[in-house]
Motif scaffolding. Structure first.
Motif, PDB file in Angstrom:
ATOM      1  N   GLY A   1      -5.441  -3.385   7.645  1.00 45.89           N
ATOM      2  CA  GLY A   1      -3.822  -3.337   8.692  1.00 45.89           C
ATOM      3  C   GLY A   1      -3.071  -4.141   8.936  1.00 45.89           C
ATOM      4  O   GLY A   1      -3.320  -5.192   8.936  1.00 45.89           O
TER       5      GLY A   1
ATOM      6  N   TYR B   1      -4.333   0.811   6.816  1.00 52.48           N
ATOM      7  CA  TYR B   1      -4.108   0.716   4.802  1.00 52.48           C
ATOM      8  C   TYR B   1      -5.607   1.397   4.223  1.00 52.48           C
ATOM      9  O   TYR B   1      -6.736   0.603   4.285  1.00 52.48           O
TER      10      TYR B   1
ATOM     11  N   ASP C   1       0.911  -1.118   0.081  1.00 53.43           N
ATOM     12  CA  ASP C   1      -0.083  -0.158   0.251  1.00 53.43           C
ATOM     13  C   ASP C   1       1.253   1.059   0.209  1.00 53.43           C
ATOM     14  O   ASP C   1       1.768   1.404   0.729  1.00 53.43           O
TER      15      ASP C   1
ATOM     16  N   ALA D   1      -0.375  -0.084  11.661  1.00 47.88           N
ATOM     17  CA  ALA D   1      -0.489   0.604  10.196  1.00 47.88           C
ATOM     18  C   ALA D   1      -1.288   0.780   9.844  1.00 47.88           C
ATOM     19  O   ALA D   1      -2.187  -0.917   9.130  1.00 47.88           O
TER      20      ALA D   1
ATOM     21  N   ARG E   1      -1.109   5.747  10.753  1.00 51.15           N
ATOM     22  CA  ARG E   1      -0.886   4.889  11.899  1.00 51.15           C
ATOM     23  C   ARG E   1      -1.407   5.488  13.520  1.00 51.15           C
ATOM     24  O   ARG E   1      -1.935   6.330  13.620  1.00 51.15           O
TER      25      ARG E   1
ATOM     26  N   VAL F   1      -0.045   5.113   4.036  1.00 48.63           N
ATOM     27  CA  VAL F   1      -0.463   4.508   5.231  1.00 48.63           C
ATOM     28  C   VAL F   1      -0.487   5.019   6.387  1.00 48.63           C
ATOM     29  O   VAL F   1       0.183   6.076   6.541  1.00 48.63           O
TER      30      VAL F   1
END
Length: 539
Positions: A323, A348, A292, A346, A297, A295
């Motif tokens: 993720g 996506y 991906d 993380a 977080r 990203v």
């Protein structure tokens, strides 16, 4: 002339003239040495004219090198000989001075490589076994540079790929070497198509750079989006998705290997340029995982244990991985004086699309991602720890809606932002049991026991009184009741007088009822009989 009577006259002799002596009078005896000298001179001139260039090759060690005997070979043809082997001035290297034939002088260019051929085992291949009988020799790989050169640095290991083999070289970046080495094969769809040529540790010490060569025509299958991964041995994965076993071939099981493939949507792209850099993944699953570009977080805080949750565990939304867990650490809240576990995730966004339609014309539900996230959280979106594999105890992070969850919101002031969580089912049950035990601990069981003991004593006294006073009276009453029941039982016997009288009464009652029913029927047919009386029937 003097006169004499008896002496005859002598004729006049010509006067002698001295002839000059020849300086270079060739004698036959000198012919042979002259011819020999001419031949020797011609041979000397020819030797000088035919003499090839002299080169110096530097090696770390002189193993296998012997002056006057060690030959230099190119494609198994002798093109020179080592004339002298000596130490360098710093005594750290060995310099082999060699003479190469004149016809091979055009091979001595800037990128020509030399190495000592001796028995070797590397990368699952065995080479140089012929030198066990014939002795070591210096191998050469001719380069293609136009610049001539006479000073060379010898290789300690033979090159895996010759310079004239068609194909292209690429660069791989990896966290570690794994079980690969120089000469380790490279596979494409389980077909060996190349080798690892060299490797080196990066200057920062955090990764390893590997140089690989893919033979033609297979090099055209390496595209910009091609994925490389370690295919060494048997790859067994036991994770939240179950047990997976993958391998390339028997060769990769024994000596290791590297494999590559391209995603379906990238098969029509042009081949990658020579020298292109790629990432070498740990396994096939990591290599083919969607890469991906965006990203985001965030973190999630848990009060219960995260045992079984590892970095790389999936972030799952109803079966779709959106993720993965990128970090797990502890946090101490100074204000609340509380220690908790923080899981960094993380996320996506491309997998969790926000292209929702509303109404006939369509359109996004919210205007920006923060409002969209707040909207989902207000509807009960929470993070929860769940068990993905009962056998191994591995866990993953689930994203789902919990309408009954307490109201909460995202803390956007923290970096990264913190999403609300809910405890898992087992933890909730454990908390409920803990609260129940706590409530049970508040019950005064000791006082209740004392009161129960006093109640039992009172009941015991009451039973004693009942046994002494009430029981005899009750026994007499029961005896009288038993006599009464015996009399009633005798009266109810079929042959008793009471039963016969009752039977006769019932028969008379039945006859009376029949007569009443006959009278009622007659009056229904002849109501005038109530006034006139019953008429006599005519014969």
């Amino acid at each position: 002339m003097p006169e004499s009577g008896n002496t005859p006259e002598l004729p006049d002799l010509p006067e002698a003239v001295a002839a000059p002596r020849a300086r270079w009078r060739l004698q036959v005896v000198w012919l042979v040495p002259i011819v020999a000298v001419l031949i020797g001179g011609w041979l000397a001139v020819k030797a000088v004219l035919d003499e090839g260039p002299k080169i110096a090759i530097t090696f770390i060690t002189g193993e296998g090198l012997e002056a006057g005997k060690t030959r230099i070979k190119y494609r198994d043809v002798d093109i020179g000989v080592v004339k002298e082997v000596s130490l360098s001035r710093d005594h750290k290297h060995v310099i082999a001075t060699a003479e190469v034939v004149k016809d091979a002088s055009d091979l001595l260019v800037d990128d020509t490589r030399f190495w000592v051929v001796r028995p070797r085992i590397s990368g699952g291949t065995v080479s140089g076994l012929g030198t066990l009988l014939s002795g070591s020799f210096v191998g050469m790989d001719a380069g293609g540079s136009p610049k001539a050169r006479q000073q060379f640095t010898g290789l300690e290991t033979p090159p895996v790929i010759a310079s004239d083999i068609p194909g292209r070289a690429f660069v791989l970046k990896s966290k570690d070497m794994g079980s690969v080495d120089a000469g380790t094969p490279i596979f494409y769809r389980r077909l060996q198509v190349g080798q690892i040529t060299s490797f080196a540790l990066d200057p920062d010490g955090r990764s390893v750079t590997l140089h690989v060569f893919v033979n033609a025509p297979y090099d055209k299958f390496v595209r910009p989006d091609t994925r490389f991964w370690h295919a060494s041995g048997v790859d067994i994965a036991l994770d939240t998705n179950g047990v997976k076993i993958n391998t390339q071939s028997l060769v990769s099981i024994l000596v290791g290997g590297v494999a590559f493939d391209t995603l379906e949507h990238s098969l029509n792209e042009p081949p990658a340029a020579a020298g292109a850099s790629f990432t070498l993944f740990e396994n096939l699953g990591e290599a083919m995982k969607r890469q991906d570009r965006i990203v985001t977080r965030f973190v999630a805080e848990f009060d219960d244990s995260v045992r079984g949750l590892t970095v790389g565990a999936p972030l799952d939304f109803r079966g779709i991985t959106i993720g993965e867990v990128s970090g797990i650490y502890t946090r101490f809240d100074r204000e609340a004086r509380k220690l908790s576990i923080v899981v960094e995730v993380a996320f996506y966004p491309e997998r969790f699309t926000n292209r929702y339609e509303s109404g006939p014309t369509g359109g996004p539900v919210v205007k920006n991602t923060r409002d969209f996230a707040d909207y989902l959280v207000s509807k009960g979106l929470r993070l929860q720890l769940r068990t993905g594999n009962l056998l191994t105890g591995q866990r993953y992070l689930a994203v789902d809606f919990f309408p009954d969850a307490p109201k909460s919101k995202i803390d956007w002031n923290k970096n990264p932002p913190q999403y609300p969580t809910v405890p898992n089912t087992l933890q909730s049950l454990q908390d409920s049991m803990s609260r129940l035990v706590a409530k049970l601990n508040t019950i005064p069981f000791e006082a209740i026991g004392k009161n129960a003991q006093a109640t039992l004593q009172s009941a015991n006294s009451l039973l004693t009184h009942v046994d002494k006073d009430v029981v005899p009276s009750a026994r007499d009453a029961l005896t009288a009741a038993q006599g009464t029941m015996t009399s009633a039982n005798g009266a109810l016997q079929p042959d008793s007088a009471l039963q016969q009288n009752v039977g006769d009464a019932m028969n008379q009652l039945a006859q009376t009822a029949a007569a009443v029913r006959t009278l009622a029927d007659y009056l229904e047919r002849h109501p005038e009989a109530l006034v006139r009386g019953k008429r006599e029937e005519q014969p």
